[in-house]
Design a protein around this motif. Structure first.
Motif, short mmCIF file in Angstrom:
data_model
loop_
_atom_site.label_atom_id
_atom_site.label_comp_id
_atom_site.label_asym_id
_atom_site.label_seq_id
_atom_site.Cartn_x
_atom_site.Cartn_y
_atom_site.Cartn_z
N ALA A 53 0.63 -1.42 -0.56
CA ALA A 53 0.08 -0.10 0.28
C ALA A 53 0.76 1.47 -0.27
O ALA A 53 0.66 2.11 -0.57
CB ALA A 53 -1.09 0.20 1.37
N LEU A 54 2.06 1.28 0.85
CA LEU A 54 2.99 2.55 1.37
C LEU A 54 3.18 2.76 -0.42
O LEU A 54 3.37 3.67 -1.07
CB LEU A 54 3.84 2.21 2.25
N VAL A 55 3.78 1.32 -1.47
CA VAL A 55 4.69 1.57 -2.59
C VAL A 55 3.31 2.62 -3.42
O VAL A 55 3.92 3.31 -3.93
CB VAL A 55 4.67 0.58 -2.90
N GLN A 56 2.29 2.02 -3.65
CA GLN A 56 1.20 2.62 -4.18
C GLN A 56 0.76 3.84 -4.02
O GLN A 56 1.25 5.13 -5.00
CB GLN A 56 0.36 1.78 -3.88
N LEU A 57 1.12 4.48 -2.90
CA LEU A 57 1.32 5.34 -2.20
C LEU A 57 1.57 6.72 -2.87
O LEU A 57 1.69 7.61 -3.39
CB LEU A 57 0.97 5.69 -0.64
N PHE A 58 3.14 5.69 -2.39
CA PHE A 58 4.42 7.27 -3.28
C PHE A 58 4.25 6.82 -4.53
O PHE A 58 4.54 7.90 -5.41
CB PHE A 58 5.23 6.11 -2.76
N TRP A 59 3.61 5.67 -5.55
CA TRP A 59 4.03 5.89 -6.82
C TRP A 59 3.26 6.60 -7.22
O TRP A 59 3.42 7.79 -8.45
CB TRP A 59 3.57 4.00 -7.13
N ALA A 98 -3.99 10.39 -1.82
CA ALA A 98 -4.91 8.92 -0.38
C ALA A 98 -6.02 8.30 -0.72
O ALA A 98 -5.83 7.36 -0.53
CB ALA A 98 -4.86 10.43 1.09
N ILE A 99 -6.90 8.95 -0.82
CA ILE A 99 -8.05 8.33 -1.58
C ILE A 99 -8.10 7.11 -2.25
O ILE A 99 -8.77 6.26 -2.05
CB ILE A 99 -9.71 8.83 -1.44
N LEU A 100 -7.67 7.75 -3.09
CA LEU A 100 -7.23 6.92 -4.58
C LEU A 100 -6.40 6.08 -4.08
O LEU A 100 -6.65 4.79 -4.67
CB LEU A 100 -6.54 8.02 -5.99
#
Lengths: 222, 241, 267
Positions: B85-91, B109-111
């Protein structure tokens, strides 16, 4: 410099990320060993006849499961030193991962233990086995193999949460990628590579777990 | 399980009492933490709505879509479940701007969290739909219903009750994941905690209160989902009798 | 409540149920049961289902708590112990010491599926009796030979027939050298053609070993031939008891008559 994907840069950072992945893998393995052990302890304590043991443990497990891992990492890293327990960032992170996923594993073990027929407990009582030997020799060897796939899923889940350790500056994959990005102002390559690493590792592990599951089923059936 | 909520509320009351009793400077930073909690709740609600929508689309796309849709759905589910999830957020936060897409951090964040949990939710939806007896499909076909009508009017209402408990767990996972947004500079509960910690150094109290806050929100979700489950189950059994 | 008198140990029966009551919520399964079993006696317990007969064995094996009354084994209270002249609930140590005198064979065998036949019989002697492993294996082998399974030592329960599994279970219980053996409907889960081999083993035990035996059974023929005494249970009480010839040939209680005629008609 403003192309969408810079291959030269990719080849430059790949070895650095590969080295950082060793820290990620180390945290995963140690964290999971801790989780698997703690989980079993929690599960057994929750079965205690005494509500003075089972209820606090149940409450603790519920508490850990309901609160964010990130805050737990901060708690262990920032709050423990106030009580004189100073841990390195990596140790604090592994501890938090192990504790957090230990509560998940405990639910898995509980399901495994609940599936042991009552007759096995009764036979152990009739043979006068002590509580310790009942668990160690009769119950645990039967309860664990069927839940190995479920535990494996949590191994993958734990692995995917290791980037959180970047929040306390553990030099694992994510932190390394962030540092690389901030040095060169190119985040696309490092973060995408980290994403690909996680995806590949997860898919491979999932495939392996399916193999193990099939093998366990065949063994159980035969 | 009433035991579960009982245990939670006992711990809650105990910790809250302990904090209030032992800590005088409580009032100083409570407003800050409450502001953070509001942001956390906002992201949790927004993310949950997105997750449910994404999950239904992906699940139905994967099960009944034509092949391009099916592959798209599978790709979405596997990528979001397979990476962190963090990788996705950072991406989304660092890489999208590189392609010229600039989003508010709160939207990112919501996305990210909604799509992440939606991928897990897709499997929940799929499992629940598949658990509806085959006879129901056959009856719908015999009544000359189309596939979508049958899904919407016959299958999903029955699958709905079964989805509620796993969705409750997913919403709590989403709540917990919101702490990650503090790492992309959104001032949620986790962010406020660190910020206030850096100025007051009341580390023990701050992080304890923050944990209790999260626990309280999680308990709220649990209670709400249980109420929903009871109502839905009552609806089904009323329909059956 | 009856006084426990150590000096009368000689006269004490092997097992004594003294006003034992067992209830699940509002359902009373056993109602102030009194039952004495003498040393070496073989008692068959018969009766309709739900009459509390299995509960008697399960309480004696301490698998169920009792709600009231006292059970004595060789004159010692089983689930209680004396402290300051009063009977208080027994602690774990006391329970385990007394449990060592009792062995049990279950309806569904309850063999440990992850251990082979030999290991099933070795586990408890080694861990509980602290017997050296080699000695335990020798004894287990003898016992398994005695029940006619000398060639199946390495077989796992899933590789054995029901009758064979039940014979392993008997050997496993005997390996703990109990003084009292409890048989809880041990042939009920077996296919009819496998019942005989298990009953033969029990017959052999009765002839060769100095064991007190309590068995709950639906095999009326076997009860008649094997038991010293038959107890007919009805609604949580012993409705009638006596030597098998008497009970089977000439039952006095109306319930016994009904039960026996129903059972004999069915077979």
């Amino acid at each position: 410099m403003n192309e969408i994907w810079d291959w030269a840069y990719t080849w430059e950072i790949l070895p650095i990320l590969a080295r950082a992945s060793l820290v990620t893998i180390q945290a995963t393995i140690l964290g999971f060993i801790l989780a698997a052990t703690l989980g079993l302890v929690f599960a057994i304590l929750r079965m205690s006849q005494s509500p003075w043991i089972s209820l606090p443990v149940a409450g603790f497990v519920e508490f850990i499961r309901s609160t964010p891992l990130l805050i737990q990492i901060f708690f262990i890293f920032f709050v423990f030193p106030e009580f004189g327990i100073v841990l390195s960032a990596l140790t604090a992170g592994i501890l938090a991962l192990g504790l957090h996923y230990g509560t998940y594993c405990s639910e898995v073990y509980r399901a495994g233990l609940a599936n042991i027929p009552r007759g096995q407990w009764e036979a152990s009582t009739a043979l006068n086995l002590s509580g310790y030997h009942t668990f160690k020799d009769v119950i645990i060897p039967q309860a664990i193999p069927p839940v190995v796939p479920a535990l494996g899923n949590y191994l993958v889940a734990l692995f995917k949460e290791t980037p959180l350790l970047s929040a306390i500056a553990v030099l694992e994959l994510m932190q390394t990628a962030k540092i690389l990005g901030s040095e060169t102002f190119r985040y696309t390559e490092p973060i995408t590579l980290v994403g690909i690493f996680f995806l590949v590792f997860s898919l491979v592990t999932a495939a392996l777990l399916r193999q193990v599951e099939g093998w366990l089923k065949r063994r159980g059936g035969g | 399980m009433p035991l579960r909520s009982l245990v939670v509320s006992v711990i809650l009351a105990f910790t809250a009492g302990l904090v209030v009793a032992s800590f005088a400077g409580f009032r100083e930073f409570l407003p800050g933490l409450l502001q953070g909690a509001l942001v956390t709740i906002q992201i949790t609600v927004g993310g949950s709505v997105l997750a449910v929508i994404a999950a239904f689309i992906a699940a139905i796309g994967k099960m009944y879509g034509p092949w391009p849709v099916r592959w798209l759905a599978v790709g979405y589910i596997e990528v979001f479940r397979g990476t962190s999830a963090l990788v996705q957020l950072f991406w989304l936060f660092f890489v999208l701007p590189h392609f010229g897409i600039l989003l508010e951090p709160l939207t990112v964040a919501i996305l990210a969290l909604g799509l992440n949990v939606g991928a897990y939710g897709a499997e929940v939806v799929r499992g629940a739909i598949q658990s509806v007896a085959k006879g129901q499909w056959e009856a719908a076909t015999a009544l000359n219903m189309g596939r979508l009508t049958a899904l919407r009017r016959i299958i999903i209402p029955q699958a709905f009750v079964r989805m509620i408990p796993p969705w409750g767990n997913l919403f709590i996972e989403l709540l917990k994941a919101t702490a990650l947004v503090s790492l992309i500079t959104i001032s949620d509960l986790a962010f406020k905690a660190q910020q206030i910690n850096q100025t007051t150094f009341r580390t023990v109290e701050i992080f304890t209160i923050v944990l209790v806050f999260y626990l309280a929100i999680a308990s709220l979700i649990t209670v709400a989902m249980r109420a929903l489950e009871e109502r839905a189950a009552a609806g089904i059994s009323r329909g059956r009798s | 409540m009856r006084e426990t008198n150590g000096s009368a140990g000689e006269a004490m029966p092997m097992v004594r149920f003294d006003h034992v009551t067992k209830a699940y919520g509002s359902l009373t399964v056993l109602n102030a049961l009194n039952l004495d079993v003498a040393h070496g006696e073989k008692v068959a317990i018969i009766g309709p289902s739900g009459s509390g007969k299995t509960t008697v064995l399960r309480m004696l094996m301490t698998l169920e708590r009792i709600n009231d009354g006292v059970i004595y084994v060789e004159g010692e209270p089983l689930t209680h112990m004396e402290r300051g002249g009063k009977l208080v609930p027994a602690n774990q140590r006391h329970l385990r010491r007394l449990r060592g005198k009792i062995g049990m064979v279950f309806q569904h065998f309850n063999l440990f599926p992850h251990m082979n036949a030999l290991k099933n019989c070795v586990e408890a002697p080694v861990t509980v009796l602290k017997m050296p492993r080699r000695e335990a294996e020798e004894r287990a082998t003898e016992l398994l030979e005695m029940v006619g399974l000398g060639d199946k030592l390495g077989h796992y329960p899933s590789q054995l027939s029901g009758g064979q599994q039940q014979r392993v279970a008997i050997a496993r219980a005997l390996a703990m050298r109990p003084k009292i053996m409890l048989f809880d409907e041990v042939t009920s889960a077996l296919d009819p053609e496998l019942v005989g081999e298990v009953l033969n083993v029990i017959r052999k035990l009765g002839a060769e070993h100095d064991l007190t035996m309590l068995m709950v059974t639906h095999q009326m023929g076997f009860a008649k031939e094997f038991a010293d005494r038959v107890c007919f249970f009805y609604a949580g009480k012993i409705a009638e008891e006596g030597p098998p010839e008497e009970i089977f040939a000439n039952p006095k209680n109306e319930r016994t008559q009904q039960f026996l005629s129903a059972v004999l008609e069915a077979t």
